[in-house]
Design a protein around this motif. Structure first.
Motif, PDB file in Angstrom:
ATOM      1  N   SER A 175      -6.655  -0.371   4.842  1.00  0.00           N
ATOM      2  CA  SER A 175      -6.994   0.801   5.642  1.00  0.00           C
ATOM      3  C   SER A 175      -7.128   0.436   7.113  1.00  0.00           C
ATOM      4  CB  SER A 175      -8.301   1.418   5.124  1.00  0.00           C
ATOM      5  OG  SER A 175      -8.672   2.534   5.913  1.00  0.00           O
ATOM      6  N   LEU A 176      -7.793  -0.684   7.388  1.00  0.00           N
ATOM      7  CA  LEU A 176      -7.963  -1.139   8.766  1.00  0.00           C
ATOM      8  C   LEU A 176      -6.621  -1.424   9.419  1.00  0.00           C
ATOM      9  CD1 LEU A 176      -9.716  -2.194  11.146  1.00  0.00           C
ATOM     10  CD2 LEU A 176      -9.735  -4.427   9.995  1.00  0.00           C
TER      11      LEU A 176
ATOM     12  N   ASN B 152       0.813  -1.214   0.000  1.00  0.00           N
ATOM     13  CA  ASN B 152       0.000   0.000   0.000  1.00  0.00           C
ATOM     14  C   ASN B 152       0.851   1.271   0.000  1.00  0.00           C
ATOM     15  OD1 ASN B 152      -2.785   0.713  -0.100  1.00  0.00           O
ATOM     16  ND2 ASN B 152      -2.638   1.551   1.963  1.00  0.00           N
TER      17      ASN B 152
ATOM     18  N   SER C 145      -8.657  -3.239  -0.189  1.00  0.00           N
ATOM     19  CA  SER C 145      -8.402  -1.841   0.179  1.00  0.00           C
ATOM     20  C   SER C 145      -8.885  -1.535   1.589  1.00  0.00           C
ATOM     21  CB  SER C 145      -9.071  -0.897  -0.824  1.00  0.00           C
ATOM     22  OG  SER C 145     -10.481  -1.072  -0.828  1.00  0.00           O
ATOM     23  N   LYS C 146     -10.046  -2.113   1.975  1.00  0.00           N
ATOM     24  CA  LYS C 146     -10.559  -1.887   3.322  1.00  0.00           C
ATOM     25  C   LYS C 146      -9.699  -2.590   4.365  1.00  0.00           C
ATOM     26  CE  LYS C 146     -15.382  -0.839   2.266  1.00  0.00           C
ATOM     27  NZ  LYS C 146     -16.810  -1.224   2.453  1.00  0.00           N
ATOM     28  N   LYS C 147      -9.174  -3.756   4.018  1.00  0.00           N
ATOM     29  CA  LYS C 147      -8.252  -4.436   4.919  1.00  0.00           C
ATOM     30  C   LYS C 147      -6.999  -3.597   5.137  1.00  0.00           C
ATOM     31  CE  LYS C 147      -8.978  -9.439   4.572  1.00  0.00           C
ATOM     32  NZ  LYS C 147      -8.359 -10.697   4.100  1.00  0.00           N
TER      33      LYS C 147
ATOM     34  N   LEU D  28     -13.923  -8.338   4.065  1.00  0.00           N
ATOM     35  CA  LEU D  28     -13.461  -7.014   3.672  1.00  0.00           C
ATOM     36  C   LEU D  28     -12.722  -7.069   2.344  1.00  0.00           C
ATOM     37  CD1 LEU D  28     -12.060  -5.564   7.033  1.00  0.00           C
ATOM     38  CD2 LEU D  28     -14.323  -5.212   6.036  1.00  0.00           C
ATOM     39  N   SER D  29     -12.856  -6.007   1.563  1.00  0.00           N
ATOM     40  CA  SER D  29     -12.081  -5.891   0.328  1.00  0.00           C
ATOM     41  C   SER D  29     -10.617  -5.656   0.684  1.00  0.00           C
ATOM     42  CB  SER D  29     -12.597  -4.724  -0.517  1.00  0.00           C
ATOM     43  OG  SER D  29     -12.353  -3.497   0.152  1.00  0.00           O
TER      44      SER D  29
ATOM     45  N   ARG E  46     -13.721  -6.940  15.257  1.00  0.00           N
ATOM     46  CA  ARG E  46     -13.758  -5.984  14.148  1.00  0.00           C
ATOM     47  C   ARG E  46     -12.363  -5.708  13.593  1.00  0.00           C
ATOM     48  NH1 ARG E  46     -13.053  -0.743  12.840  1.00  0.00           N
ATOM     49  NH2 ARG E  46     -12.214  -0.210  14.886  1.00  0.00           N
TER      50      ARG E  46
END
Length: 356
Positions: free
Chosen positions: A263-264, A117, A259-261, A256-257, A235
């Motif tokens: 970000s998390l 990322n 990208s969301k992973k 989760l996608s 979560r």
């Protein structure tokens, strides 16, 4: 014995096994309840078959592996003693507990995603300028600069009224007042709360036993607080959650996608942002000095003579040290942030000047 090419665990099986509903078997063989993202079906599995991937720490270009986490051998005994209010000396704290918590921030499969990322990394990958070993090299550089942060943090041991969920990351981010804190479940009814700080007393000298004793705080969580924490532990997991009670999980558990992973995980794993880049570099060898102080049982007088932050080590193969320390050849030594105040051992991670 090398583990190169074998199934390598990113969350120790001896930790997962502590969250089992079984008691008689070895920790790595005690089944736990498991819930995975997007699965929405709870099943049981042995820890030896969880949180692992073949060869994930191997150095493919040069050979060998960084899969050397000897602190795991002592973890169960140390954690059992803590549960019985027997807390370790600085030697065990520095060589077992600090490495375990620190490595949670760089051992996981999520680390590869976080590397991908980074825009500069993506560009170098697309140009074919980064070898396959880049991720594991980055892991060790990251580890070297995180050890001092975790060692200097305020450690609080909390017992809980009710069982905890263990995420595959081994931790979640929360708050200690207005400060970020990382909550690390170490048993179904106990956790470490790690609150980073730039300066703090980490140990006191016990003259009668000639040893440094780490400074702990203590607390507890009631049933309501445990219930709220379990929601966050689930979560903030990357892919999997474990528990000794299947009723703790919340369904459905959304997938989760990518990208969301990413970000998390960027949020959950951001402990390095507690220091500036300059501070991380200036103090990257402080853990090694603490290792020598703790293992050698150095007196306050001897510690007061240590004024240089540089790579050093205690020559004992039974004590864990990072498998491939990085030596910057373009930096001059910085002043050490370790100093003694009476019988107190203090670590100061604020900006330091170059010594020479």
């Amino acid at each position: 014995m090398t583990t190169e090419g074998t199934k390598q665990h990113y969350l120790p099986a001896c930790i997962i096994g502590r969250f089992s509903f079984e008691q008689e078997k070895r920790l790595r063989e005690r089944r736990v309840f498991v819930l995975g993202r997007g699965k929405n079906k709870i099943f049981t599995q042995k820890p030896e078959n969880l949180c692992m991937r073949r060869g994930m720490y191997d150095l493919r270009e040069y050979g060998g592996t960084i899969d050397e986490w000897q602190y795991e051998d002592q973890l169960p005994d140390v954690l059992n003693k803590i549960e019985n209010n027997i807390f370790p000396e600085l030697d065990t704290f520095i060589h077992v507990l600090v490495p375990y918590v620190t490595c949670l921030f760089m051992r996981g499969v999520d680390y590869e995603l976080r590397q991908e990322n980074i825009q500069e990394i993506r560009k170098l990958q697309s140009d074919g300028l980064i070898s396959e070993d880049n991720v594991n090299g980055s892991r060790m550089m990251h580890l070297q600069r995180l050890l001092a942060i975790v060692a200097a943090a305020q450690w609080t041991y909390r017992k809980t009224e009710g069982s905890l969920i263990l995420p595959d990351t081994g931790l979640c981010i929360g708050h200690n007042g207005d400060k970020p804190a990382w909550l690390v479940p170490v048993g179904p009814n106990s956790l470490f709360e790690i609150t980073p700080r730039k300066i703090g007393r980490i140990a006191s000298w016990d003259a009668s036993n000639k040893a440094w004793l780490p400074r702990w705080k203590f607390g507890s969580l009631n049933k309501g607080e445990v219930s709220e924490l379990n929601v966050e532990l689930q979560r903030q997991a990357y892919e999997w959650c474990f528990s000794d009670d299947e009723g703790l999980f919340t369904l459905p558990y959304k997938k989760l996608s990518k990208s969301k992973k990413a970000s998390l995980m960027e949020n959950v794993m951001r402990i390095d942002q507690c220091l500036t880049t300059h501070e991380r570099v200036a103090h990257e060898f402080e853990w090694y000095s603490l290792s020598v102080i703790a293992a050698g049982h150095l007196s306050p007088l001897k510690v007061s003579r240590m004024n240089l932050n540089h790579f050093t080590y205690y020559p004992d193969k039974d004590r864990w040290t990072p498998s491939m320390p990085m030596f910057p050849d373009n930096l001059k030594p910085f002043k050490s942030g370790i100093h003694v105040d009476g019988r107190k051992l203090v670590l100061d991670l604020r900006c330091q000047d170059i010594l020479f």
